[in-house]
Design a protein around this motif. Sequence first.
Motif, PDB file in Angstrom:
ATOM      1  N   ASP A  48       6.183 -20.009  13.959  1.00  0.00           N
ATOM      2  CA  ASP A  48       5.543 -19.366  13.786  1.00  0.00           C
ATOM      3  C   ASP A  48       6.831 -18.038  12.320  1.00  0.00           C
ATOM      4  O   ASP A  48       7.536 -17.170  12.427  1.00  0.00           O
ATOM      5  N   ARG A  49       6.813 -19.055  11.409  1.00  0.00           N
ATOM      6  CA  ARG A  49       7.808 -18.900  10.342  1.00  0.00           C
ATOM      7  C   ARG A  49       6.758 -19.475   9.060  1.00  0.00           C
ATOM      8  O   ARG A  49       7.057 -20.602   8.734  1.00  0.00           O
ATOM      9  N   PRO A  50       6.063 -18.641   9.087  1.00  0.00           N
ATOM     10  CA  PRO A  50       5.335 -19.361   7.505  1.00  0.00           C
ATOM     11  C   PRO A  50       5.991 -19.723   6.297  1.00  0.00           C
ATOM     12  O   PRO A  50       6.640 -19.299   5.964  1.00  0.00           O
ATOM     13  N   MET A  51       5.448 -20.575   5.878  1.00  0.00           N
ATOM     14  CA  MET A  51       5.893 -20.907   4.773  1.00  0.00           C
ATOM     15  C   MET A  51       4.868 -20.867   3.862  1.00  0.00           C
ATOM     16  O   MET A  51       5.307 -20.366   2.548  1.00  0.00           O
ATOM     17  N   ALA A  52       3.607 -20.653   4.184  1.00  0.00           N
ATOM     18  CA  ALA A  52       2.954 -20.940   2.866  1.00  0.00           C
ATOM     19  C   ALA A  52       1.270 -20.887   3.727  1.00  0.00           C
ATOM     20  O   ALA A  52       1.001 -21.305   4.832  1.00  0.00           O
ATOM     21  N   TYR A  53      -0.139 -20.741   3.263  1.00  0.00           N
ATOM     22  CA  TYR A  53      -1.348 -21.017   3.701  1.00  0.00           C
ATOM     23  C   TYR A  53      -2.224 -21.474   2.354  1.00  0.00           C
ATOM     24  O   TYR A  53      -1.852 -21.070   1.615  1.00  0.00           O
ATOM     25  N   GLY A  54      -3.463 -21.804   3.004  1.00  0.00           N
ATOM     26  CA  GLY A  54      -3.907 -22.737   1.941  1.00  0.00           C
ATOM     27  C   GLY A  54      -4.917 -23.269   2.796  1.00  0.00           C
ATOM     28  O   GLY A  54      -5.548 -22.548   3.514  1.00  0.00           O
ATOM     29  N   TRP A  55      -5.974 -23.962   2.023  1.00  0.00           N
ATOM     30  CA  TRP A  55      -7.822 -23.963   2.159  1.00  0.00           C
ATOM     31  C   TRP A  55      -8.003 -25.645   1.308  1.00  0.00           C
ATOM     32  O   TRP A  55      -7.428 -25.967   0.456  1.00  0.00           O
ATOM     33  N   TYR A  56      -8.768 -26.058   1.975  1.00  0.00           N
ATOM     34  CA  TYR A  56      -8.852 -27.589   1.001  1.00  0.00           C
ATOM     35  C   TYR A  56     -10.723 -27.861   1.581  1.00  0.00           C
ATOM     36  O   TYR A  56     -11.445 -27.284   2.581  1.00  0.00           O
ATOM     37  N   GLY A  57     -11.449 -27.923   0.074  1.00  0.00           N
ATOM     38  CA  GLY A  57     -13.400 -28.220   0.838  1.00  0.00           C
ATOM     39  C   GLY A  57     -13.198 -29.334   1.377  1.00  0.00           C
ATOM     40  O   GLY A  57     -12.795 -30.100   1.528  1.00  0.00           O
ATOM     41  N   ARG A  58     -14.488 -29.208   2.246  1.00  0.00           N
ATOM     42  CA  ARG A  58     -15.017 -29.801   3.254  1.00  0.00           C
ATOM     43  C   ARG A  58     -16.044 -30.555   2.302  1.00  0.00           C
ATOM     44  O   ARG A  58     -16.948 -30.512   2.198  1.00  0.00           O
ATOM     45  N   ARG A  59     -15.832 -31.789   2.229  1.00  0.00           N
ATOM     46  CA  ARG A  59     -17.074 -33.023   1.429  1.00  0.00           C
ATOM     47  C   ARG A  59     -17.717 -33.458   2.822  1.00  0.00           C
ATOM     48  O   ARG A  59     -17.777 -33.620   3.020  1.00  0.00           O
ATOM     49  N   ARG A  60     -19.055 -33.430   2.319  1.00  0.00           N
ATOM     50  CA  ARG A  60     -20.256 -33.837   2.789  1.00  0.00           C
ATOM     51  C   ARG A  60     -19.853 -35.904   3.017  1.00  0.00           C
ATOM     52  O   ARG A  60     -20.219 -35.401   4.439  1.00  0.00           O
ATOM     53  N   GLU A  61     -19.541 -36.316   1.779  1.00  0.00           N
ATOM     54  CA  GLU A  61     -19.204 -37.850   2.061  1.00  0.00           C
ATOM     55  C   GLU A  61     -18.530 -38.239   2.840  1.00  0.00           C
ATOM     56  O   GLU A  61     -18.416 -39.298   2.830  1.00  0.00           O
ATOM     57  N   LEU A  62     -17.232 -37.612   1.072  1.00  0.00           N
ATOM     58  CA  LEU A  62     -16.263 -38.199   1.564  1.00  0.00           C
ATOM     59  C   LEU A  62     -16.375 -39.775   1.213  1.00  0.00           C
ATOM     60  O   LEU A  62     -15.481 -40.639   1.975  1.00  0.00           O
ATOM     61  N   LEU A  63     -17.270 -40.114   0.318  1.00  0.00           N
ATOM     62  CA  LEU A  63     -16.340 -41.533  -0.242  1.00  0.00           C
ATOM     63  C   LEU A  63     -16.623 -41.987  -1.229  1.00  0.00           C
ATOM     64  O   LEU A  63     -17.406 -41.161  -2.679  1.00  0.00           O
ATOM     65  N   GLY A  64     -14.990 -42.252  -1.808  1.00  0.00           N
ATOM     66  CA  GLY A  64     -14.944 -42.102  -3.560  1.00  0.00           C
ATOM     67  C   GLY A  64     -13.561 -40.902  -3.789  1.00  0.00           C
ATOM     68  O   GLY A  64     -14.256 -40.005  -3.266  1.00  0.00           O
ATOM     69  N   ALA A  65     -13.386 -41.449  -4.235  1.00  0.00           N
ATOM     70  CA  ALA A  65     -12.399 -39.675  -5.435  1.00  0.00           C
ATOM     71  C   ALA A  65     -13.016 -39.554  -5.897  1.00  0.00           C
ATOM     72  O   ALA A  65     -13.812 -39.755  -6.980  1.00  0.00           O
ATOM     73  N   ILE A  66     -12.491 -38.991  -6.935  1.00  0.00           N
ATOM     74  CA  ILE A  66     -12.858 -37.328  -7.616  1.00  0.00           C
ATOM     75  C   ILE A  66     -12.884 -38.184  -9.319  1.00  0.00           C
ATOM     76  O   ILE A  66     -12.372 -39.084  -9.293  1.00  0.00           O
ATOM     77  N   THR A  67     -14.121 -37.903  -9.503  1.00  0.00           N
ATOM     78  CA  THR A  67     -13.075 -38.302 -11.129  1.00  0.00           C
ATOM     79  C   THR A  67     -12.330 -37.886 -11.844  1.00  0.00           C
ATOM     80  O   THR A  67     -11.131 -37.031 -11.923  1.00  0.00           O
ATOM     81  N   ARG A  68     -11.670 -39.517 -11.792  1.00  0.00           N
ATOM     82  CA  ARG A  68      -9.976 -39.229 -12.516  1.00  0.00           C
ATOM     83  C   ARG A  68     -10.370 -38.144 -13.709  1.00  0.00           C
ATOM     84  O   ARG A  68     -10.671 -38.052 -14.755  1.00  0.00           O
ATOM     85  N   GLY A  69      -9.517 -37.226 -13.505  1.00  0.00           N
ATOM     86  CA  GLY A  69      -9.222 -36.010 -14.954  1.00  0.00           C
ATOM     87  C   GLY A  69      -9.390 -34.922 -14.399  1.00  0.00           C
ATOM     88  O   GLY A  69      -9.916 -34.059 -14.985  1.00  0.00           O
TER      89      GLY A  69
END
Length: 360
Positions: free
Chosen positions: A187-208
């Motif tokens: 019960d000591r929150p430091m931060a809140y966040g979100w991230y997107g669920r990728r359909r395939e998750l195969l390979g990194a997002i293009t560099r840059g």
Amino acid sequence: SSVGSSSKTFGKLRGFRGIGRLGGIAFSDQAVFRTKAKNEAVESIQEWDCQHLRRLLAEQRKDTLTLEEVFHRVTRFRQEKCQNSQDSYFEVILSGVNSFRNQIFDLDRVQRYLRQTAPLPFDSAVFSFAEKIDEYLSKALSSYCRYNIFLNGEQIHKPYRDSVRITKGNLDQIDGINFFKIEKGKDRPMAYGWYGRRRELLGAITRGDDLSGIRVRVGNIQIGDAHLLDLCFREPRFNGYVIGEIHVESMLLIPNSRRDDFVDNTDKGAFYNAIEKEVGLPISKEIRYRSRLASTHPVVAIAPGEKKEPFMRASAEKTMPKPDDGVLLKLNDVPSALQDMCQDCPNLSKLRALLNQRGS
């Protein structure tokens, strides 16, 4: 003329060190600050001779100058009557601007910087989860603000969108959003966040790409860059597989003067440790799991402009379901998958022995 003095309270207002307005001095020949409070009858104007200041800092001198003496030589202050006492503003005018290779005049570079760093709104026309994220952060954070910022008359937004370009020019889709909370103890929150669920998750997002990596933000202003959280993942490159944000709530996480990290204290260590546990390790395990499945059951990637149904991998004669997403896994792939997902389980060795007895 004060430096390093601010009446702003950290955590409630965006600035607090009393040095932000001075950033333009390094890139211009003259800087002019014009300001007026509401109901004030005069406008206050301060002019800086930036060329003279740089000469004073660079030249070799036998005598020394105090900071006050430097100020008297390079600044001029005056007040003028104003017409509309109801107006309030703070305006910065930089004249004779120049920088290394004229980067400040590269509008694409300026726009990319602002899109990643500034407290901008999402573009709901290209990012269908914008309203959902705004609603979550507005409820979770004590102060969540977005500002309409324009570059040469054109409004700019954060770079997030529903599709991401991965290596070799293929596309992947963001199918949903995961929300999470970073805590120090119970019960000591430091931060809140979100991230997107990728359909395939195969390979990194293009560099840059301006949206890759989970970004850290204080007052909705970015701290550091896309690689700040790399070491919170099993492999630093795994941070580049995802998109997302972590919005700091704790007033004990204080940005340093460069805003590329936080001031060192125990809360900073607890913050990064919690991100590794709650975000970095689960995502790393999922990436390795998806990669292992792809090596045994290759999936054709989505080419730009091509539509494709969400993938389901073919089952073998002997299969074991993975309960969280319905993907079917060959029995002989189970031991290595267990190693990734259940490595801290005290019964892991018993499970592996049982599988070996049954054979593949």
